[in-house]
Design a protein around this motif. Sequence first.
Motif, PDB file in Angstrom:
ATOM      1  N   ARG A   1       0.830  -1.214   0.000  1.00  0.00           N
ATOM      2  CA  ARG A   1       0.000   0.000   0.000  1.00  0.00           C
ATOM      3  C   ARG A   1       0.852   1.247   0.000  1.00  0.00           C
ATOM      4  NH1 ARG A   1      -2.076   3.326   3.748  1.00  0.00           N
ATOM      5  NH2 ARG A   1      -1.163   2.102   5.438  1.00  0.00           N
ATOM      6  N   LYS A   2       1.924   1.258   0.789  1.00  0.00           N
ATOM      7  CA  LYS A   2       2.841   2.385   0.821  1.00  0.00           C
ATOM      8  C   LYS A   2       4.242   1.883   0.491  1.00  0.00           C
ATOM      9  CE  LYS A   2       4.423   6.268   3.654  1.00  0.00           C
ATOM     10  NZ  LYS A   2       4.361   6.925   4.987  1.00  0.00           N
ATOM     11  N   ALA A   3       4.834   2.449  -0.545  1.00  0.00           N
ATOM     12  CA  ALA A   3       6.156   1.974  -0.988  1.00  0.00           C
ATOM     13  C   ALA A   3       7.213   2.203   0.084  1.00  0.00           C
ATOM     14  CB  ALA A   3       6.562   2.686  -2.273  1.00  0.00           C
ATOM     15  N   ILE A   4       8.200   1.299   0.122  1.00  0.00           N
ATOM     16  CA  ILE A   4       9.356   1.450   1.007  1.00  0.00           C
ATOM     17  C   ILE A   4      10.397   2.277   0.265  1.00  0.00           C
ATOM     18  CG2 ILE A   4      11.212   0.222   2.197  1.00  0.00           C
ATOM     19  CD1 ILE A   4       9.336  -2.187   2.366  1.00  0.00           C
ATOM     20  N   ASN A   5      10.817   3.373   0.857  1.00  0.00           N
ATOM     21  CA  ASN A   5      11.766   4.257   0.181  1.00  0.00           C
ATOM     22  C   ASN A   5      13.204   3.769   0.272  1.00  0.00           C
ATOM     23  OD1 ASN A   5       9.844   6.180  -0.719  1.00  0.00           O
ATOM     24  ND2 ASN A   5       9.732   7.019   1.348  1.00  0.00           N
ATOM     25  N   SER A   6      13.555   3.122   1.389  1.00  0.00           N
ATOM     26  CA  SER A   6      14.916   2.607   1.570  1.00  0.00           C
ATOM     27  C   SER A   6      14.838   1.232   2.215  1.00  0.00           C
ATOM     28  CB  SER A   6      15.747   3.547   2.444  1.00  0.00           C
ATOM     29  OG  SER A   6      15.945   4.793   1.805  1.00  0.00           O
ATOM     30  N   LEU A   7      15.732   0.347   1.805  1.00  0.00           N
ATOM     31  CA  LEU A   7      15.687  -1.044   2.272  1.00  0.00           C
ATOM     32  C   LEU A   7      17.085  -1.503   2.655  1.00  0.00           C
ATOM     33  CD1 LEU A   7      13.582  -3.486   2.319  1.00  0.00           C
ATOM     34  CD2 LEU A   7      14.659  -4.174   0.179  1.00  0.00           C
TER      35      LEU A   7
END
Length: 333
Positions: A303-309
């Motif tokens: 639903r909400k993208a992960i900006n950093s992983l």
Amino acid sequence: MNDPENGPSSALDSACATLSAEITGLSALHAVLGRSHALGRAFIDAVTLIASTKGRIVVSGIGKSGHIGRKIQATFASTGTPSFFVHPAEAAHGDLGMIDRDDVLLLLSQSGETSELAALLEHAALHALPVIGMTSSQDSTLARASTIILNLPHAREACPMGLAPTTSTIMQLSLGDALAIALLERRGFTATDFRAFHPGGKLGALLKPVSRLMHDGDAMPLGTPDMTLSNVIIEMTRKAFGCIGITDDAGTLVGLVSDGDLRPALTRNLDTTTAGEIMNRNPITTKGDVLAQEVIHLMTARRKAINSLFILDEAGRPAGIVRLHDLLRMGIA
């Protein structure tokens, strides 16, 4: 004003008619690829022959069939089937020397009567080389000289005069793609193998392990559970990843503080509240050998993208971090 006979509507009608003719041709091809049909059995034989050869696949054709042959050969090469294209005219002027005794010939001719293929057929007969002929005429010269005949069904060309190769070349190309994919699957060709043949461009980047694209070492934003929020903000601002990884004394990642975790905590005392109190204890992470395309899916398929992983090593320690923005800028996502 648009001429009603040649205006946009007429052009679209023509385009739809072209596609309908080509779809009809592909449907006819699909219908005769079963085991009960001669083409289906020949296709199986062709896959078996190519997969077992110790040499390469020599593809040739002239005109439109030649252009299609070049594309089929390129698909073979990029999916693990050693191959090269020989122009039939050049073959008669020295390029026959490129063909080895262990090679297999794949010759394309809609009519099966292409005179330019004569030198290749004579060479194949002289050296007992197997020939796979792709043609629409089972009684043609090419068909009679072939070890295996991939006999395409007759279908109407999309050209109103029935002359310009359109439907027939789409069928040739599709059958060539089918051969390449069947061989790929038979060999167990993997994404890792594919990457070895496609190191450049967006495709090459997508097939790289994320360890080749991540930021590591001092570039990583890291802290400990007892780090105060004021220091968390400093580290997050300095590294500009929008988050900070929290590690224990062994260096294992035990949590993550993101911008979203930090904002609700800004009403607290920033010099006494610690990262351990607000961190996400189950952050999404991945391993360094995971391909970039899989990491992109992991970061965006929610639903909400992960900006950093964070990328972890086998012991669960941060080995690097990848930022979605970087992937976008590189043209990967």
